[in-house]
Design an enzyme around this catalytic site. Structure first.
Site, mmCIF file in Angstrom:
data_model
loop_
_atom_site.group_PDB
_atom_site.id
_atom_site.type_symbol
_atom_site.label_atom_id
_atom_site.label_comp_id
_atom_site.label_asym_id
_atom_site.label_seq_id
_atom_site.Cartn_x
_atom_site.Cartn_y
_atom_site.Cartn_z
ATOM 1 N N GLY A 285 3.188 -0.180 -0.795
ATOM 2 C CA GLY A 285 2.385 -1.121 -0.022
ATOM 3 C C GLY A 285 1.033 -0.568 0.361
ATOM 4 O O GLY A 285 0.023 -1.283 0.346
ATOM 5 N N ASP A 286 0.978 0.712 0.696
ATOM 6 C CA ASP A 286 -0.282 1.368 1.031
ATOM 7 C C ASP A 286 -1.259 1.284 -0.144
ATOM 8 O O ASP A 286 -2.436 0.941 0.035
ATOM 9 C CB ASP A 286 -0.014 2.822 1.415
ATOM 10 C CG ASP A 286 -1.283 3.600 1.690
ATOM 11 O OD1 ASP A 286 -2.039 3.212 2.609
ATOM 12 O OD2 ASP A 286 -1.540 4.591 0.985
ATOM 13 N N ALA A 287 -0.772 1.571 -1.331
ATOM 14 C CA ALA A 287 -1.626 1.537 -2.520
ATOM 15 C C ALA A 287 -2.098 0.118 -2.833
ATOM 16 O O ALA A 287 -3.270 -0.100 -3.180
ATOM 17 C CB ALA A 287 -0.871 2.119 -3.719
#
Length: 133
Positions: free
Chosen positions: A17-19
């Site tokens: 999700g961060d990416a």
């Protein structure tokens, strides 16, 4: 039928999700600013910082944005035991941002592209609303 995306560790979902959020925000600031990389990086940081994500988390919870499955992933991500320390932020802020990132990763792995895009657009809109205040 159980969605296989449910079976992933919430920190793994947050990693993805961060990416995804970072890529979405980078594309957004490039289109919005058409500036040099240093200025783009500074602008993107406003959207993807743990503090900003925690504020977005709170706003989305307040408007009951998440469905039941997303709420479960959000809480699992927030409550996950991380062995890394939060950089430049407190633990509560870090945990909220991890929960939000976990939902983004979950939607990607679950193949829920329309809902994922809706959430990413909503995140950017909430950040821009805060920026205008």
């Amino acid at each position: 039928m159980v969605n296989a995306a449910n079976l992933y560790n919430p920190l793994t979902l947050a990693y993805l999700g961060d990416a995804i959020l970072d890529l979405h925000v980078r594309q957004h600031v490039i289109m919005k600013l058409q500036a040099k990389p240093n200025a783009l990086h500074r602008a993107a940081t406003f959207y993807v910082s743990a503090k900003s994500q925690a504020e977005t988390y709170d706003a989305l919870l307040a408007e009951q944005y998440f469905n039941e499955q997303e709420q479960d992933i959000l809480m699992r991500g927030r409550n996950a035991k991380s062995h890394t320390k939060a950089k430049n932020t407190d633990v509560v802020t870090y945990k909220k941002s991890t929960g939000l990132e976990a939902v983004i990763g979950y939607l990607q792995l679950a193949g829920e592209e329309a809902r994922l895009q809706e959430l990413l657009i909503k995140i950017v809109a909430l950040c821009e609303e805060r920026e205008r205040r």
